[in-house]
Design a protein around this motif. Structure first.
Motif, mmCIF file in Angstrom:
data_model
loop_
_atom_site.group_PDB
_atom_site.id
_atom_site.type_symbol
_atom_site.label_atom_id
_atom_site.label_comp_id
_atom_site.label_asym_id
_atom_site.label_seq_id
_atom_site.Cartn_x
_atom_site.Cartn_y
_atom_site.Cartn_z
ATOM 1 N N ALA A 241 -17.477 -82.326 39.647
ATOM 2 C CA ALA A 241 -16.577 -82.519 40.786
ATOM 3 C C ALA A 241 -17.294 -83.209 41.952
ATOM 4 O O ALA A 241 -16.673 -83.915 42.752
ATOM 5 C CB ALA A 241 -15.996 -81.185 41.236
ATOM 6 N N ASN A 242 -18.597 -83.004 42.058
ATOM 7 C CA ASN A 242 -19.382 -83.679 43.086
ATOM 8 C C ASN A 242 -19.743 -85.104 42.684
ATOM 9 O O ASN A 242 -19.989 -85.956 43.533
ATOM 10 C CB ASN A 242 -20.657 -82.889 43.379
ATOM 11 C CG ASN A 242 -20.378 -81.633 44.168
ATOM 12 O OD1 ASN A 242 -19.628 -81.658 45.143
ATOM 13 N ND2 ASN A 242 -20.964 -80.517 43.759
ATOM 14 N N LYS A 243 -19.762 -85.351 41.378
ATOM 15 C CA LYS A 243 -20.151 -86.673 40.868
ATOM 16 C C LYS A 243 -18.963 -87.618 40.755
ATOM 17 O O LYS A 243 -19.027 -88.772 41.164
ATOM 18 C CB LYS A 243 -20.817 -86.513 39.501
ATOM 19 C CG LYS A 243 -21.202 -87.821 38.827
ATOM 20 C CD LYS A 243 -21.852 -87.557 37.471
ATOM 21 C CE LYS A 243 -22.205 -88.872 36.769
ATOM 22 N NZ LYS A 243 -22.802 -88.620 35.430
ATOM 23 N N TYR A 244 -17.882 -87.121 40.165
ATOM 24 C CA TYR A 244 -16.685 -87.941 39.949
ATOM 25 C C TYR A 244 -15.742 -87.721 41.130
ATOM 26 O O TYR A 244 -15.199 -86.628 41.301
ATOM 27 C CB TYR A 244 -15.982 -87.554 38.646
ATOM 28 C CG TYR A 244 -16.905 -87.534 37.444
ATOM 29 C CD1 TYR A 244 -17.748 -88.609 37.172
ATOM 30 C CD2 TYR A 244 -16.928 -86.443 36.585
ATOM 31 C CE1 TYR A 244 -18.588 -88.596 36.068
ATOM 32 C CE2 TYR A 244 -17.756 -86.423 35.480
ATOM 33 C CZ TYR A 244 -18.593 -87.491 35.226
ATOM 34 O OH TYR A 244 -19.424 -87.474 34.135
ATOM 35 N N THR A 245 -15.525 -88.744 41.923
ATOM 36 C CA THR A 245 -14.936 -88.529 43.250
ATOM 37 C C THR A 245 -13.570 -89.170 43.455
ATOM 38 O O THR A 245 -13.105 -89.269 44.590
ATOM 39 C CB THR A 245 -15.899 -89.064 44.322
ATOM 40 O OG1 THR A 245 -16.188 -90.441 44.035
ATOM 41 C CG2 THR A 245 -17.179 -88.256 44.350
ATOM 42 N N ILE A 246 -12.888 -89.606 42.408
ATOM 43 C CA ILE A 246 -11.564 -90.205 42.607
ATOM 44 C C ILE A 246 -10.479 -89.139 42.455
ATOM 45 O O ILE A 246 -10.643 -88.177 41.703
ATOM 46 C CB ILE A 246 -11.312 -91.370 41.628
ATOM 47 C CG1 ILE A 246 -11.439 -90.913 40.171
ATOM 48 C CG2 ILE A 246 -12.286 -92.516 41.909
ATOM 49 C CD1 ILE A 246 -11.089 -91.989 39.151
ATOM 50 N N PRO A 247 -9.360 -89.268 43.171
ATOM 51 C CA PRO A 247 -8.297 -88.259 43.089
ATOM 52 C C PRO A 247 -7.443 -88.437 41.834
ATOM 53 O O PRO A 247 -7.339 -89.537 41.288
ATOM 54 C CB PRO A 247 -7.471 -88.530 44.346
ATOM 55 C CG PRO A 247 -7.632 -90.003 44.580
ATOM 56 C CD PRO A 247 -9.046 -90.322 44.167
ATOM 57 N N ALA A 248 -6.811 -87.339 41.417
ATOM 58 C CA ALA A 248 -5.910 -87.366 40.259
ATOM 59 C C ALA A 248 -4.632 -86.613 40.605
ATOM 60 O O ALA A 248 -4.682 -85.493 41.127
ATOM 61 C CB ALA A 248 -6.586 -86.741 39.044
ATOM 62 N N VAL A 249 -3.494 -87.227 40.297
ATOM 63 C CA VAL A 249 -2.173 -86.678 40.627
ATOM 64 C C VAL A 249 -1.278 -86.784 39.405
ATOM 65 O O VAL A 249 -1.389 -87.728 38.615
ATOM 66 C CB VAL A 249 -1.561 -87.446 41.828
ATOM 67 C CG1 VAL A 249 -0.109 -87.051 42.055
ATOM 68 C CG2 VAL A 249 -2.373 -87.191 43.090
ATOM 69 N N SER A 250 -0.369 -85.812 39.230
ATOM 70 C CA SER A 250 0.613 -85.850 38.146
ATOM 71 C C SER A 250 1.902 -86.493 38.644
ATOM 72 O O SER A 250 2.302 -86.299 39.799
ATOM 73 C CB SER A 250 0.914 -84.438 37.656
ATOM 74 O OG SER A 250 -0.222 -83.859 37.057
#
Length: 570
Positions: A187-196
């Protein structure tokens, strides 16, 4: 055996009388208000609610404890998500705006925050497990219906702006529940948002501008709660009834219904035993509510496993069957061991259903996807009561309007009677396994699979302690390798991807072939693997599930992938 239990008519009439459908519905109504995401704050509030409800409504013979565990306690073959405190999510696609106040499933669980409003174009990924499709996603939103974690990883590694996930199997206007289960480090490394997003927005999304905002905290870790209750000696052996307590609000059927029905079962059994309406059991009866998979993998990997003789899982039991929603199923244990709990719940379900005039009950071979996977993996014979398929599964449409008080009463009563007979009489499993074998053979014949039907009649009676059949078979399996070391199960492609993403993409070509592949290869094949070469595992899988779902080459290739990834060894 069924006649013996039928003679206990006074007992199950009493159980039906004590089971209060109004009470269990009110409990469920209150419970759906909690947004029960693993790693979040409100799942702790939900656990406190369960504890409080049990203490206030049960008799004094029911002992109740609420406990917590940390994410580091969860084994790697499941994996724990980061702590995740979500505040608000908003998305605009063209002229359509959605927010998390209206749709609690809008944010993909465990998504990092967006760091302000993010604006861009979208690109649809049709083959989510093909890395080449992600080559031109830089600066764009990736739109996909694939495995959330894998799509997210590939999107991030190709410099996407964010990820928009949907589900082809969901109703067009439903916002699906998706989760990443990112670890704290990820979560600290991969920083793009994800939405359904709902299906109806997908077809024209590449022509529209997309804006989104996601506010969440991935730095704090509230921990993971579970609630344990019991009747009898805390240190004595006996069966356990379980329900996973997680998933976003409303989550009425999945798994608010199982949670509330199990609360009702605990209240009813404690009250009836306290009032001498039924005799005190010979064994300790336990009840447990926990986060799905993470909780079961921790508690049954500890001291509790040695005290549990059988497990009964309640998962999605509150929707009345219809043309959209399937029957109530008794999903039996793995064929790798004999299960008295499977027989007890099956007999009880038949009797209670007959008593109230319910005719949409079915018996199923082992199928995975819930915490009975874990108990079986730890050597505990298990059964699941489950309504499937579910029209609103893992969407924001899974609300109280769908719930039937009759189904809640039916499910709670089945669990109560099944537990009572399991702890007071010696269950004869012959009738149950004879019915299960007949159901398996019928399934094969319905698919014109004569070969698998013959295999079932030849191989399964020995597994079920039934009389052997003289059947000529010509089917042979391939694969001489015997698995020497392995985890209890593989949760799915997400777990494999955390070991090796490239091999997970390769395995996806096998798992994606049908809806049963994860159950067949990552669950049942593991349960059957003790001291058996792959060719024997294949024949047993074929006898249980048939050619529609089992392929010898796929089994060999998938286990070679697991070997290459160091998850198993031959």
């Amino acid at each position: 055996m069924i006649k013996e239990i039928e003679a206990m008519g006074n007992t199950y009439s009493k159980i039906l009388k004590y089971t209060n459908d109004y009470r269990v519905y009110r409990i469920l109504s209150s419970y759906t208000k909690f947004n029960r995401i693993q790693g979040g704050i409100e799942i702790l509030d939900a656990a406190k609610f369960i504890e409080k409800t049990l203490i206030e409504n049960s008799s004094e013979n029911l002992n109740v404890e609420m406990l917590k565990f940390g994410g580091t306690s969860v084994p790697d073959w499941i994996g724990a998500p980061t702590g995740w405190i979500h505040r608000f999510t908003w998305i605009k696609i063209g002229d359509i705006e959605l927010n998390s106040k209206q749709h609690p499933t809008l944010p993909v669980a465990h998504s990092p925050p967006s760091d302000g409003k993010v604006v861009g174009k979208a690109v649809i990924i049709n083959n989510w497990n093909d890395p080449d499709e992600y080559k031109d996603v830089k600066g764009k939103f990736v739109v996909s219906d694939g495995i959330s974690y894998i799509v997210y990883r590939l999107a991030y590694e190709n410099n996407a702006l964010g990820v928009l996930l949907y589900s082809k199997s969901s109703p067009p206007d439903a916002v699906p529940y998706k989760s990443l289960f990112l670890s704290r480090e990820e979560a600290n490394k991969y920083t793009i948002p994800a939405v359904s997003i709902p299906n109806y927005l997908v077809n024209s999304i590449e022509d529209k501008e997309v804006s989104l905002y996601l506010d969440a905290d991935i730095k704090k870790d509230p921990g993971f709660p579970y609630v344990l209750a019991w009747i009898g000696d805390k240190n004595s052996k006996g069966p356990i009834l379980m329900a996973h307590m997680c998933h976003p609000s409303p989550g009425a059927n999945d798994n608010g219904s199982g949670t509330a029905s199990l609360i009702e079962t605990a209240i009813v059994l404690s009250e009836m035993i306290q009032k001498n309406e039924i005799k005190a059991p010979n064994e300790t009866i336990r009840f447990i509510w926990f986060p799905e998979y993470t909780g079961s993998s921790v508690v049954f990997g500890s001291w509790l496993s040695n005290l549990v003789t059988e497990a009964i899982n309640l998962d999605m039991v509150g929707v009345y069957p219809s043309d959209k929603d399937g029957p109530l199923k008794v999903i039996s244990n793995s064929i790798s061991s004999i299960s008295k709990s499977s027989a007890a719940i099956y007999y009880s379900a038949r009797l209670i259903s007959k008593k109230i005039g319910f005719d949409r009950l079915s018996l199923s071979t082992y199928d995975g996807g819930s915490d009975h996977d874990v108990t079986i993996a730890y050597g505990i014979p298990s059964v699941m009561l489950n309504q499937w398929p579910d029209y609103a599964y893992h969407t924001d449409l899974d609300d109280l309007n769908r719930i039937s008080r009759e189904m809640l009463k039916l499910s709670s009563s089945i669990a109560s009677l099944g537990t009572y007979i399991l702890t007071t009489i010696d269950i004869d499993t012959y009738d149950f396994y004879n019915d299960l074998l007949n159901q398996i053979v019928f399934n094969h014949l319905s698919n014109d699979d004569i070969e698998s039907a013959k295999l079932a009649l030849k191989l399964l009676p020995e597994m079920f302690n039934l009389q052997k059949n003289e059947v000529d078979i010509n089917t042979e399996g391939k694969g001489d390798n015997i698995i020497k070391s392995k985890p209890p199960i593989i949760e799915g492609l997400r777990t494999l991807a955390k070991y090796n993403l490239d091999l997970a993409l390769k395995a996806a070509n096998i798992i994606n072939k049908n809806t049963m592949s994860t159950t067949v290869y990552f669950r049942e094949a593991f349960f059957l693997s003790k001291n058996r070469p792959l060719k024997e595992i294949y024949l047993l899988l074929l006898a249980e599930y048939g050619r529609k779902y089992v392929n010898n080459d796929d089994l060999i290739n998938l286990f070679d992938i697991l070997s290459d990834s160091k998850i198993i060894s031959y």
